[in-house]
Design a protein around this motif. Structure first.
Motif, PDB file in Angstrom:
ATOM      1  N   UNK A  72     -13.875 -13.663 -76.436  1.00 22.22           N
ATOM      2  CA  UNK A  72     -15.268 -13.789 -76.290  1.00 22.22           C
ATOM      3  C   UNK A  72     -15.752 -15.274 -76.085  1.00 22.22           C
ATOM      4  N   UNK A  73     -16.638 -15.347 -75.177  1.00 22.10           N
ATOM      5  CA  UNK A  73     -17.436 -16.582 -75.111  1.00 22.10           C
ATOM      6  C   UNK A  73     -18.363 -17.146 -76.050  1.00 22.10           C
ATOM      7  N   UNK A  74     -18.634 -18.240 -75.987  1.00 24.54           N
ATOM      8  CA  UNK A  74     -19.708 -18.748 -76.957  1.00 24.54           C
ATOM      9  C   UNK A  74     -21.136 -18.009 -77.155  1.00 24.54           C
ATOM     10  N   UNK A  75     -21.348 -17.117 -76.197  1.00 25.02           N
ATOM     11  CA  UNK A  75     -22.588 -16.236 -76.316  1.00 25.02           C
ATOM     12  C   UNK A  75     -22.304 -14.800 -76.912  1.00 25.02           C
ATOM     13  N   UNK A  76     -21.014 -14.752 -77.044  1.00 22.13           N
ATOM     14  CA  UNK A  76     -20.472 -13.532 -77.908  1.00 22.13           C
ATOM     15  C   UNK A  76     -20.007 -12.327 -76.924  1.00 22.13           C
ATOM     16  N   UNK A  77     -19.964 -12.825 -75.735  1.00 21.91           N
ATOM     17  CA  UNK A  77     -19.552 -11.602 -74.815  1.00 21.91           C
ATOM     18  C   UNK A  77     -18.048 -11.668 -74.364  1.00 21.91           C
ATOM     19  N   UNK A  78     -17.713 -10.469 -73.953  1.00 22.59           N
ATOM     20  CA  UNK A  78     -16.185 -10.485 -73.629  1.00 22.59           C
ATOM     21  C   UNK A  78     -16.229 -11.272 -72.454  1.00 22.59           C
ATOM     22  N   UNK A  79     -14.826 -12.193 -72.429  1.00 18.39           N
ATOM     23  CA  UNK A  79     -14.729 -13.164 -71.141  1.00 18.39           C
ATOM     24  C   UNK A  79     -13.213 -13.487 -71.101  1.00 18.39           C
ATOM     25  N   UNK A  80     -12.555 -13.907 -69.933  1.00 18.26           N
ATOM     26  CA  UNK A  80     -11.261 -14.137 -69.849  1.00 18.26           C
ATOM     27  C   UNK A  80     -11.105 -15.382 -69.431  1.00 18.26           C
ATOM     28  N   UNK A  81      -9.875 -16.149 -69.144  1.00 11.81           N
ATOM     29  CA  UNK A  81      -9.326 -16.976 -68.234  1.00 11.81           C
ATOM     30  C   UNK A  81      -8.040 -16.743 -67.840  1.00 11.81           C
ATOM     31  N   UNK A  82      -7.901 -16.746 -66.513  1.00 15.95           N
ATOM     32  CA  UNK A  82      -6.671 -16.374 -65.931  1.00 15.95           C
ATOM     33  C   UNK A  82      -6.390 -17.252 -64.534  1.00 15.95           C
ATOM     34  N   UNK A  83      -4.883 -17.455 -64.355  1.00 17.24           N
ATOM     35  CA  UNK A  83      -4.712 -18.141 -63.327  1.00 17.24           C
ATOM     36  C   UNK A  83      -3.113 -18.012 -63.007  1.00 17.24           C
ATOM     37  N   UNK A  84      -2.826 -17.900 -61.474  1.00 22.93           N
ATOM     38  CA  UNK A  84      -1.654 -17.872 -61.289  1.00 22.93           C
ATOM     39  C   UNK A  84      -0.652 -19.231 -61.373  1.00 22.93           C
ATOM     40  N   UNK A  85       0.282 -19.309 -61.713  1.00 25.96           N
ATOM     41  CA  UNK A  85       0.945 -20.382 -61.732  1.00 25.96           C
ATOM     42  C   UNK A  85       1.441 -21.146 -60.596  1.00 25.96           C
ATOM     43  N   UNK A  86       0.793 -22.064 -60.069  1.00 25.55           N
ATOM     44  CA  UNK A  86       1.108 -22.543 -58.794  1.00 25.55           C
ATOM     45  C   UNK A  86       1.154 -24.091 -58.934  1.00 25.55           C
ATOM     46  N   UNK A  87       2.320 -24.603 -58.887  1.00 22.91           N
ATOM     47  CA  UNK A  87       2.697 -26.196 -58.998  1.00 22.91           C
ATOM     48  C   UNK A  87       1.985 -26.833 -57.922  1.00 22.91           C
ATOM     49  N   UNK A  88       1.394 -28.024 -58.235  1.00 25.91           N
ATOM     50  CA  UNK A  88       0.732 -28.878 -57.511  1.00 25.91           C
ATOM     51  C   UNK A  88       1.772 -29.349 -56.427  1.00 25.91           C
ATOM     52  N   UNK A  89       1.276 -29.383 -54.984  1.00 25.66           N
ATOM     53  CA  UNK A  89       2.122 -29.810 -54.017  1.00 25.66           C
ATOM     54  C   UNK A  89       1.629 -30.188 -53.099  1.00 25.66           C
ATOM     55  N   UNK A  90       2.462 -31.099 -52.156  1.00 20.39           N
ATOM     56  CA  UNK A  90       1.723 -31.848 -51.003  1.00 20.39           C
ATOM     57  C   UNK A  90       2.416 -31.678 -49.777  1.00 20.39           C
TER      58      UNK A  90
END
Length: 311
Positions: free
Chosen positions: A264-282
């Motif tokens: 839940x975020x600071x407003x009390x609503x359902x929320x999420x954080x997600x990401x695909x693990x991608x290494x930094x590359x050049x």
């Protein structure tokens, strides 16, 4: 002689040489001593048995030297794959011109640079997929014993800061920081889910923990490519703690493919954080001549240019 432009990928990692203040019992995990680590590398190179092999992969630290830029160290690994007999053919005539025996392999030179100020380690991609983070960590792990004298000298000269002989280095995959920014928007985190790409033996080991003791291999799930693990905190008012630290420890380029935190975020609503693990590359650009030889000077030039960004 014809010249062809070639684009390669370089992956970014971060080396540390963790120290512990033994008077305060406090570890500084992100500390990097380039003098200590480079002495360790020199110690490896001096050995006649500097290589690492596991029946399939070969990796050997061949050289390190100061770059034209004093803040950058240059180095080279030789890598190869071996273990099976193979025919070498002439592509035009299709004729077999030689054989590769199980103890032989094609050698590849993989260049890397290290930023002495930050410990940032950028390495050219390896077409053999030998010079990966996992293999490099395993390689240095096997060589740690060679640094015992170096550790004793360091501890004597830097008291109360000590390096432990069993943990002289760490190599961390650098990833996009976007997940952590999203995570900080959550006031309460109720679930953390990690998805890991697996090979069959790994997935079967995970599945077997949920099956009867007398299961048969044929009862196992087939074609499993990913396994997900969830940690939940369902108590009223409860929340998972230390997620950021946990995620940094669990991220492994070779295994973890996705991470998601829900709550839940600071407003009390359902929320999420997600990401695909991608290494930094050049991306690095070089040229290849008609003999198939890459211009190594251009590879090193681009590696240094990118490494300087992390000063």
């Amino acid at each position: 002689m014809s010249i062809e432009k070639v684009q390669l990928v370089a992956f970014v990692y971060k080396i540390s040489t963790p120290v512990t203040n033994i008077d305060e019992n406090n570890m500084v995990k992100d500390f990097y001593s380039y003098k200590f680590f480079e002495k360790f590398l020199h110690t490896i190179i001096k050995r006649t048995d500097s290589e690492f092999t596991d029946g399939k992969k070969f990796i050997d630290l061949i050289s390190i030297k100061q770059s034209s830029d004093a803040d950058i160290l240059e180095g080279v690994f030789h890598t190869s794959r071996y273990g099976t007999k193979n025919d070498i053919i002439d592509i035009k005539s299709k004729a077999v011109v030689a054989n590769l025996h199980p103890t032989q392999g094609v050698r590849n030179s993989i260049h890397f640079v290290i930023n002495r100020k930050t410990g940032v380690f950028i390495i050219q991609s390896d077409p053999f997929k030998v010079a990966t983070r996992n293999t490099i960590v395993k390689y240095f792990d096997r060589k740690q014993i060679l640094a015992n004298t170096l550790v004793d000298k360091y501890n004597k000269n830097n008291h109360p800061n000590h390096i432990y002989k069993e943990f002289i280095f760490a190599i961390e995959t650098m990833v996009d920081e976007g997940f952590y920014q999203q995570l900080r928007k959550l006031a309460t985190t109720k679930e953390l889910k990690v998805t890991s790409s697996v090979e069959k033996p790994d997935s079967n080991a995970a599945i077997s923990t949920l099956t009867k003791d007398d299961y048969d291999d044929k009862d196992m799930l087939g074609e499993v490519t990913d396994v997900s693990y969830s940690w939940e905190s369902n108590g009223r008012g409860s929340s998972l703690k230390h997620i950021e630290r946990f995620v940094k420890n669990v991220i492994d380029l070779e295994k973890v493919s996705n991470i998601k935190a829900s709550g839940y975020n600071h407003a009390g609503k359902s929320d999420s954080a997600s990401f695909s693990v991608k290494p930094v590359k050049h991306f690095i650009t070089t040229t290849k001549n008609s003999n198939g030889e890459l211009d190594e000077s251009k590879i090193i030039e681009d590696l240094i240019k990118h490494c300087k960004k992390y000063s």
